[in-house]
Write a protein that holds these residues in place. Sequence first.
Motif, PDB file in Angstrom:
ATOM      1  N   LEU A 173       0.823  -1.204   0.000  1.00 47.53           N
ATOM      2  CA  LEU A 173       0.000   0.000   0.000  1.00 47.53           C
ATOM      3  C   LEU A 173       0.862   1.260   0.000  1.00 47.53           C
ATOM      4  N   GLY A 174       2.018   1.199   0.652  1.00 43.06           N
ATOM      5  CA  GLY A 174       2.942   2.327   0.638  1.00 43.06           C
ATOM      6  C   GLY A 174       3.401   2.683  -0.761  1.00 43.06           C
ATOM      7  N   GLY A 175       3.386   1.698  -1.678  1.00 40.63           N
ATOM      8  CA  GLY A 175       3.727   1.972  -3.073  1.00 40.63           C
ATOM      9  C   GLY A 175       2.723   2.906  -3.733  1.00 40.63           C
ATOM     10  N   LEU A 176       1.449   2.718  -3.416  1.00 41.38           N
ATOM     11  CA  LEU A 176       0.423   3.644  -3.922  1.00 41.38           C
ATOM     12  C   LEU A 176       0.682   5.050  -3.411  1.00 41.38           C
ATOM     13  N   TYR A 177       0.951   5.155  -2.112  1.00 45.28           N
ATOM     14  CA  TYR A 177       1.187   6.470  -1.519  1.00 45.28           C
ATOM     15  C   TYR A 177       2.458   7.107  -2.077  1.00 45.28           C
ATOM     16  N   ALA A 178       3.507   6.316  -2.304  1.00 50.94           N
ATOM     17  CA  ALA A 178       4.747   6.852  -2.863  1.00 50.94           C
ATOM     18  C   ALA A 178       4.500   7.420  -4.258  1.00 50.94           C
ATOM     19  N   ARG A 179       3.779   6.691  -5.091  1.00 51.83           N
ATOM     20  CA  ARG A 179       3.498   7.166  -6.444  1.00 51.83           C
ATOM     21  C   ARG A 179       2.644   8.429  -6.415  1.00 51.83           C
ATOM     22  N   LEU A 180       1.652   8.462  -5.528  1.00 51.44           N
ATOM     23  CA  LEU A 180       0.803   9.645  -5.428  1.00 51.44           C
ATOM     24  C   LEU A 180       1.606  10.840  -4.917  1.00 51.44           C
ATOM     25  N   TYR A 181       2.473  10.626  -3.941  1.00 52.22           N
ATOM     26  CA  TYR A 181       3.309  11.713  -3.437  1.00 52.22           C
ATOM     27  C   TYR A 181       4.166  12.282  -4.571  1.00 52.22           C
ATOM     28  N   ALA A 182       4.794  11.403  -5.353  1.00 48.16           N
ATOM     29  CA  ALA A 182       5.640  11.849  -6.461  1.00 48.16           C
ATOM     30  C   ALA A 182       4.834  12.620  -7.501  1.00 48.16           C
ATOM     31  N   LYS A 183       3.605  12.220  -7.713  1.00 49.54           N
ATOM     32  CA  LYS A 183       2.740  12.920  -8.674  1.00 49.54           C
ATOM     33  C   LYS A 183       2.336  14.298  -8.138  1.00 49.54           C
ATOM     34  N   ARG A 184       2.034  14.375  -6.853  1.00 50.07           N
ATOM     35  CA  ARG A 184       1.563  15.624  -6.260  1.00 50.07           C
ATOM     36  C   ARG A 184       2.703  16.598  -5.950  1.00 50.07           C
ATOM     37  N   PHE A 185       3.894  16.066  -5.609  1.00 51.55           N
ATOM     38  CA  PHE A 185       5.020  16.910  -5.217  1.00 51.55           C
ATOM     39  C   PHE A 185       6.270  16.514  -6.015  1.00 51.55           C
ATOM     40  N   PRO A 186       6.216  16.610  -7.346  1.00 50.52           N
ATOM     41  CA  PRO A 186       7.308  16.085  -8.178  1.00 50.52           C
ATOM     42  C   PRO A 186       8.653  16.762  -7.937  1.00 50.52           C
ATOM     43  N   GLY A 187       8.667  18.006  -7.533  1.00 48.54           N
ATOM     44  CA  GLY A 187       9.924  18.699  -7.297  1.00 48.54           C
ATOM     45  C   GLY A 187      10.670  18.207  -6.069  1.00 48.54           C
ATOM     46  N   GLU A 188      10.010  17.404  -5.228  1.00 53.21           N
ATOM     47  CA  GLU A 188      10.632  16.910  -3.999  1.00 53.21           C
ATOM     48  C   GLU A 188      11.151  15.479  -4.122  1.00 53.21           C
ATOM     49  N   VAL A 189      10.800  14.808  -5.213  1.00 56.00           N
ATOM     50  CA  VAL A 189      11.106  13.373  -5.338  1.00 56.00           C
ATOM     51  C   VAL A 189      12.122  13.155  -6.450  1.00 56.00           C
ATOM     52  N   THR A 190      13.199  12.445  -6.095  1.00 55.85           N
ATOM     53  CA  THR A 190      14.223  12.139  -7.086  1.00 55.85           C
ATOM     54  C   THR A 190      14.184  10.684  -7.542  1.00 55.85           C
ATOM     55  N   GLY A 191      13.439   9.852  -6.824  1.00 53.38           N
ATOM     56  CA  GLY A 191      13.343   8.452  -7.225  1.00 53.38           C
ATOM     57  C   GLY A 191      12.308   7.690  -6.421  1.00 53.38           C
ATOM     58  N   LEU A 192      11.883   6.560  -6.981  1.00 53.27           N
ATOM     59  CA  LEU A 192      10.933   5.664  -6.327  1.00 53.27           C
ATOM     60  C   LEU A 192      11.512   4.252  -6.336  1.00 53.27           C
ATOM     61  N   VAL A 193      11.364   3.574  -5.209  1.00 51.78           N
ATOM     62  CA  VAL A 193      11.663   2.145  -5.125  1.00 51.78           C
ATOM     63  C   VAL A 193      10.360   1.506  -4.654  1.00 51.78           C
ATOM     64  N   LEU A 194       9.769   0.657  -5.495  1.00 50.82           N
ATOM     65  CA  LEU A 194       8.469   0.065  -5.183  1.00 50.82           C
ATOM     66  C   LEU A 194       8.650  -1.418  -4.905  1.00 50.82           C
ATOM     67  N   LEU A 195       8.284  -1.821  -3.688  1.00 51.54           N
ATOM     68  CA  LEU A 195       8.452  -3.201  -3.240  1.00 51.54           C
ATOM     69  C   LEU A 195       7.083  -3.875  -3.196  1.00 51.54           C
ATOM     70  N   ASP A 196       6.831  -4.774  -4.137  1.00 53.41           N
ATOM     71  CA  ASP A 196       5.550  -5.468  -4.204  1.00 53.41           C
ATOM     72  C   ASP A 196       4.396  -4.469  -4.061  1.00 53.41           C
ATOM     73  N   PRO A 197       4.378  -3.434  -4.920  1.00 51.71           N
ATOM     74  CA  PRO A 197       3.395  -2.361  -4.741  1.00 51.71           C
ATOM     75  C   PRO A 197       1.982  -2.776  -5.137  1.00 51.71           C
ATOM     76  N   THR A 198       1.042  -2.194  -4.434  1.00 45.28           N
ATOM     77  CA  THR A 198      -0.359  -2.316  -4.824  1.00 45.28           C
ATOM     78  C   THR A 198      -0.596  -1.333  -5.955  1.00 45.28           C
TER      79      THR A 198
END
Length: 195
Positions: free
Chosen positions: A97-122
Amino acid sequence: MGRRFEVEDGATLLHRSGAGGPTVVFLAGGGMFSLYYWNVHNLVAEFTTSVIYDRLGTGWSETVDLPRSGTQVTDDLHQLLHAAAVPGPYVLVGHSLGGLYARLYAKRFPGEVTGLVLLDPTHEDIVDYLSEEKAQRLRDSNTDDLFPPEQLDAMRTAYQTTFGRALAGWPAEIVAHYLRQPSSACWPDSLSRGV
């Protein structure tokens, strides 16, 4: 371990270790919280800043009504990182579930995110890939109906024993507190009712 910072909807626990950047932020899966990532958090802190935190309503953060929307969860995280003066940019490590939140955070605040690591994401479209029967079962699921009351004590004991063994190498005060948690720490929230 860590400290609580105020965000709009309550006090949220955050623990930071290490130094340097980019900062790695772990987003726990559903029914989990920060301590599930303690070992890898400490390894990451050997070479950069690492952050674990408990979403509102989980772990050592303030109790709130669940579930919360993705917008609420990502707003909370955004406010938390700024309140705790955690330097960006962030590599978000989202599990399940944290994968969903990570992707949404990156979409909403793209200037703050430099990368995503998704572990068995929903994935938000999971229902579209299930048979209609399984999709309906997922939509209709109610955790209150999963476990008969007569099985709760045995299940609590089994979870505590299993997690106690798995956490044998952790600091004793953390393990003791972790195993005392009445909800998502050692058993699904439905198991904690009546504790």
